[in-house]
Design a protein around this motif. Structure first.
Motif, PDB file in Angstrom:
ATOM      1  N   THR A  16       0.833  -1.205   0.000  1.00 23.17           N
ATOM      2  CA  THR A  16       0.000   0.000   0.000  1.00 23.17           C
ATOM      3  C   THR A  16       0.866   1.253   0.000  1.00 23.17           C
ATOM      4  N   ARG A  17       1.863   1.266   0.868  1.00 19.54           N
ATOM      5  CA  ARG A  17       2.760   2.417   0.940  1.00 19.54           C
ATOM      6  C   ARG A  17       3.487   2.629  -0.381  1.00 19.54           C
ATOM      7  N   PHE A  18       4.023   1.555  -0.934  1.00 21.07           N
ATOM      8  CA  PHE A  18       4.788   1.678  -2.176  1.00 21.07           C
ATOM      9  C   PHE A  18       3.890   2.183  -3.302  1.00 21.07           C
ATOM     10  N   HIS A  19       2.670   1.645  -3.357  1.00 14.65           N
ATOM     11  CA  HIS A  19       1.735   2.057  -4.414  1.00 14.65           C
ATOM     12  C   HIS A  19       1.408   3.537  -4.310  1.00 14.65           C
ATOM     13  N   ASP A  20       1.195   4.026  -3.100  1.00 17.68           N
ATOM     14  CA  ASP A  20       0.901   5.452  -2.920  1.00 17.68           C
ATOM     15  C   ASP A  20       2.075   6.308  -3.401  1.00 17.68           C
ATOM     16  N   CYS A  21       3.277   5.889  -3.045  1.00 25.40           N
ATOM     17  CA  CYS A  21       4.462   6.635  -3.474  1.00 25.40           C
ATOM     18  C   CYS A  21       4.639   6.563  -4.991  1.00 25.40           C
ATOM     19  N   LEU A  22       4.357   5.392  -5.561  1.00 22.76           N
ATOM     20  CA  LEU A  22       4.486   5.214  -7.005  1.00 22.76           C
ATOM     21  C   LEU A  22       3.501   6.122  -7.746  1.00 22.76           C
ATOM     22  N   CYS A  23       2.275   6.228  -7.252  1.00 21.73           N
ATOM     23  CA  CYS A  23       1.290   7.112  -7.869  1.00 21.73           C
ATOM     24  C   CYS A  23       1.750   8.563  -7.822  1.00 21.73           C
ATOM     25  N   GLN A  24       2.255   8.972  -6.668  1.00 23.65           N
ATOM     26  CA  GLN A  24       2.714  10.355  -6.518  1.00 23.65           C
ATOM     27  C   GLN A  24       3.877  10.651  -7.459  1.00 23.65           C
ATOM     28  N   GLU A  25       4.812   9.727  -7.540  1.00 23.23           N
ATOM     29  CA  GLU A  25       5.977   9.959  -8.380  1.00 23.23           C
ATOM     30  C   GLU A  25       5.625   9.913  -9.866  1.00 23.23           C
ATOM     31  N   THR A  26       4.688   9.052 -10.236  1.00 25.35           N
ATOM     32  CA  THR A  26       4.258   8.999 -11.632  1.00 25.35           C
ATOM     33  C   THR A  26       3.573  10.298 -12.026  1.00 25.35           C
ATOM     34  N   ARG A  28       4.113  13.186 -10.628  1.00 21.71           N
ATOM     35  CA  ARG A  28       5.170  14.201 -10.657  1.00 21.71           C
ATOM     36  C   ARG A  28       5.969  14.112 -11.956  1.00 21.71           C
ATOM     37  N   LEU A  29       6.265  12.898 -12.396  1.00 20.10           N
ATOM     38  CA  LEU A  29       7.016  12.742 -13.643  1.00 20.10           C
ATOM     39  C   LEU A  29       6.186  13.224 -14.830  1.00 20.10           C
ATOM     40  N   ALA A  30       4.877  12.991 -14.799  1.00 24.73           N
ATOM     41  CA  ALA A  30       4.007  13.474 -15.876  1.00 24.73           C
ATOM     42  C   ALA A  30       4.077  14.999 -15.965  1.00 24.73           C
ATOM     43  N   GLU A  31       4.168  15.669 -14.819  1.00 21.16           N
ATOM     44  CA  GLU A  31       4.327  17.119 -14.824  1.00 21.16           C
ATOM     45  C   GLU A  31       5.654  17.511 -15.458  1.00 21.16           C
ATOM     46  N   TRP A  32       6.694  16.730 -15.160  1.00 22.09           N
ATOM     47  CA  TRP A  32       8.005  17.002 -15.760  1.00 22.09           C
ATOM     48  C   TRP A  32       7.934  16.899 -17.279  1.00 22.09           C
ATOM     49  N   PHE A  33       7.313  15.839 -17.760  1.00 24.37           N
ATOM     50  CA  PHE A  33       7.212  15.675 -19.210  1.00 24.37           C
ATOM     51  C   PHE A  33       6.370  16.777 -19.839  1.00 24.37           C
ATOM     52  N   ALA A  34       5.372  17.257 -19.123  1.00 25.82           N
ATOM     53  CA  ALA A  34       4.520  18.321 -19.664  1.00 25.82           C
ATOM     54  C   ALA A  34       5.299  19.617 -19.852  1.00 25.82           C
ATOM     55  N   SER A 289       5.348  10.767 -25.806  1.00 22.30           N
ATOM     56  CA  SER A 289       6.596  10.803 -25.040  1.00 22.30           C
ATOM     57  C   SER A 289       6.820   9.472 -24.344  1.00 22.30           C
ATOM     58  N   MET A 290       7.996   9.324 -23.747  1.00 18.48           N
ATOM     59  CA  MET A 290       8.304   8.133 -22.956  1.00 18.48           C
ATOM     60  C   MET A 290       7.386   8.000 -21.743  1.00 18.48           C
ATOM     61  N   MET A 291       6.726   9.080 -21.367  1.00 22.34           N
ATOM     62  CA  MET A 291       5.831   9.037 -20.219  1.00 22.34           C
ATOM     63  C   MET A 291       4.780   7.954 -20.374  1.00 22.34           C
ATOM     64  N   GLU A 292       4.429   7.614 -21.604  1.00 21.69           N
ATOM     65  CA  GLU A 292       3.435   6.573 -21.845  1.00 21.69           C
ATOM     66  C   GLU A 292       3.853   5.242 -21.227  1.00 21.69           C
ATOM     67  N   CYS A 293       5.144   4.947 -21.252  1.00 26.28           N
ATOM     68  CA  CYS A 293       5.636   3.696 -20.657  1.00 26.28           C
ATOM     69  C   CYS A 293       5.471   3.710 -19.143  1.00 26.28           C
ATOM     70  N   PHE A 294       5.768   4.841 -18.519  1.00 26.45           N
ATOM     71  CA  PHE A 294       5.680   4.901 -17.060  1.00 26.45           C
ATOM     72  C   PHE A 294       4.224   4.879 -16.591  1.00 26.45           C
ATOM     73  N   GLY A 313      11.319  14.823  -2.793  1.00 23.81           N
ATOM     74  CA  GLY A 313      12.352  15.155  -3.762  1.00 23.81           C
ATOM     75  C   GLY A 313      11.979  14.672  -5.148  1.00 23.81           C
ATOM     76  N   ASP A 314      12.919  14.761  -6.046  1.00 25.11           N
ATOM     77  CA  ASP A 314      12.654  14.401  -7.438  1.00 25.11           C
ATOM     78  C   ASP A 314      13.619  13.323  -7.931  1.00 25.11           C
ATOM     79  N   ARG A 315      13.848  12.320  -7.096  1.00 24.15           N
ATOM     80  CA  ARG A 315      14.708  11.213  -7.524  1.00 24.15           C
ATOM     81  C   ARG A 315      13.903  10.033  -8.052  1.00 24.15           C
TER      82      ARG A 315
END
Length: 496
Positions: A16-26, A28-34, A289-294, A313-315
């Motif tokens: 559950t914890r990992f999934h929540d973090c994965l959603c947040q980071e995904t 965030r990465l979508a914002e980066w690609f935008a 973009s590559m974002m489609e894979c993530f 952070g953004d790692r």
């Protein structure tokens, strides 16, 4: 097989914890690609590198389960253990694709290669680079021969659990129907109780750091090039003594990782989604973009390694770990430079472990030149070759190597050998010249590829011809292969 973790025991709360973090980071990465212009520094240079997996053998050409003592003796930060205790992986320092980078890459790899050979000799063992070890047998693939890493134990547990404890079933059709070919033929079937069967397949993974604005083009070009890259580098015809595909690694690895059971998604995903293979060429070209894979990673693949990682952070720690458990033949990577700035990278995973150091650099050079040529064409090649045909080319090349039929851009039909000689070689020269690589290096390494294609003598073809000519067993084959590899000569010059 990637980043180590601290434990192989997880709870529902960990998922559950990992999934929540994965959603947040995904997200965030979508914002980066935008807003990629400000998120990813736009550098025009391409940066190349690679990883090479290899085997350790005893004096009888059988797997030597000694990688812990071997790595202790070698004492190199560039060489690490792999899934099986008879496998290792060589890493290299990435280099900007400019000037004499190719000859520098050869010097780097040759230095580490020779250190690996010497360390093996110090343990009365042999170092071997080959796609699938012909002397490998099912008894070598027990869990007792798994390297002692929590990552491997956890992957095995999770992937087998997803199969509801069913064995991994491998079914590889016979590509040699109505043909005279060396060694036992026919459909191949095998059931494995664990993921150690993956240790049968070793590879040469080429990395390419690309400009963010052009990443989509380079990724789609890499998809198109998967077929010819397999054809010119095939080196895996034998598995458990059976003569199968020229590059048997392809169907083998895909079937090992095929089942992603929608019922078992750690409580985080709906049960209505269809299973998608964790190893594939993809479901189509990328559109934006590559974002489609993530996004696909998040939506379609269950979490296997819910490690407790630093958040904030953004790692993208969780996103990157999850991405490392999806083995696309072209895998998109988020990396970070020495100054902490992010970059986009493509890991081109279709090439098997190589026949020699010079063959490795030549194969990488061929890819670098081709992908740069295709990615910079005024008309995107993905608009001239439908994905389904690129995919069909890929599996045909895995089955038949340079003899495979293919359909190229604008529906032109030919064999892989004809395509490589008449169309791809000029494109590779064009690409490396445009990158302003040293002309002598370009001539040297592409000359190796030219001779390999012209003679038709890939590693797979050499192995099959050796067995046909000598009616030999797999031990004799490996011994002769080792003798040729030790000369350092490219495979097109190998003797029988």
């Amino acid at each position: 097989m990637g980043q180590e973790i601290s434990t192989d025991r997880f709870t529902e709360a960990d998922f559950t914890r990992f999934h929540d973090c994965l959603c947040q980071e995904t997200n965030r990465l979508a914002e980066w690609f935008a807003r990629s212009a400000s998120s990813f520094p736009e550098t025009p240079e391409l940066v190349g590198g690679f990883e090479l997996e290899a085997c350790l053998l005893d004096r009888n050409c059988q797997p030597a389960t000694i990688n812990q003592s071997y790595l202790s003796q070698l004492d190199s930060d560039l060489v690490v253990e792999e899934l099986a205790s008879f496998n290792i992986e060589i890493n290299t320092v990435p280099r900007t694709l400019e000037s004499n980078c190719l000859s520098l890459m050869q010097a780097d790899l040759d230095k580490t290669w020779q250190e690996c050979v010497q360390a093996a000799q110090g343990l009365d063992a042999r170092f071997l680079s080959i796609g699938i070890l012909p002397t490998l047998q099912p008894e070598h693939l027990s869990l007792t021969n798994m390297s002692d890493r929590a990552r491997y134990r956890a992957l095995n547990q999770r992937l087998i659990h997803q199969r509801r404890a069913r064995h991994i079933h491998i079914q590889i059709p016979d590509p040699h129907v109505n043909s005279s070919i060396a060694g036992p033929v026919g459909d191949f079937s095998f059931d494995s109780p664990n993921i150690m069967i993956e240790a049968a397949a070793t590879s040469f993974q080429i990395h390419l750091q690309v400009p963010p604005s052009a990443a989509l083009r380079y990724f789609n070009a890499s998809t198109i090039l998967a077929a010819p890259m397999v054809a010119i580098s095939a080196n895996s015809p034998y598995l458990f003594g059976r003569n199968l595909w020229c590059e048997t690694r392809i169907p083998l690895f895909e079937q090992i990782m095929t089942i992603d059971n929608p019922v078992d998604r750690g409580g985080q995903f709906p049960d209505t989604q269809d299973p998608i293979s964790r190893v594939s060429l993809g479901r189509g070209y990328l559109k934006d973009s590559m974002m489609e894979c993530f996004l696909e990673n998040l939506e379609n693949f269950s979490i296997l390694l819910p490690e407790h990682l630093e958040t904030g952070g953004d790692r993208f720690n969780h996103l990157r770990l999850h991405n490392g458990t999806i083995w696309r033949w072209n895998r998109p990577l988020i990396g970070f430079n020495a100054d902490g700035s992010p970059h986009l990278r493509i890991e081109h995973r279709v090439v098997p472990a190589v026949t020699s150091v010079v063959d490795a650099i030549a194969t990488a050079a061929f890819y670098f030149g081709l992908v740069h040529s295709l990615a910079t064409q005024s008309i995107p090649p993905e608009t001239r070759l439908i994905f389904e045909q690129a995919q069909a080319n890929f599996y045909a090349a895995a089955r038949q190597g340079l003899n495979a039929p293919c359909v190229w851009l604008d529906s032109s039909a030919m064999t892989m050998q004809q395509l490589s000689i008449e169309i791809l070689m000029p494109l590779a020269y064009q690409g490396l010249t445009a990158l302003r690589l040293d002309p002598a290096d370009v001539e040297c390494y592409l000359g190796v590829i030219q001779e390999r294609i012209s003679t038709g003598q890939t590693g797979a073809q050499w192995q099959q011809t050796f067995i046909r000519k000598h009616s030999a067993d797999m031990r004799s084959l490996v011994s002769a292969y080792l003798d040729n590899q030790m000369t350092g000569h490219p495979v097109h010059q190998w003797l029988m």
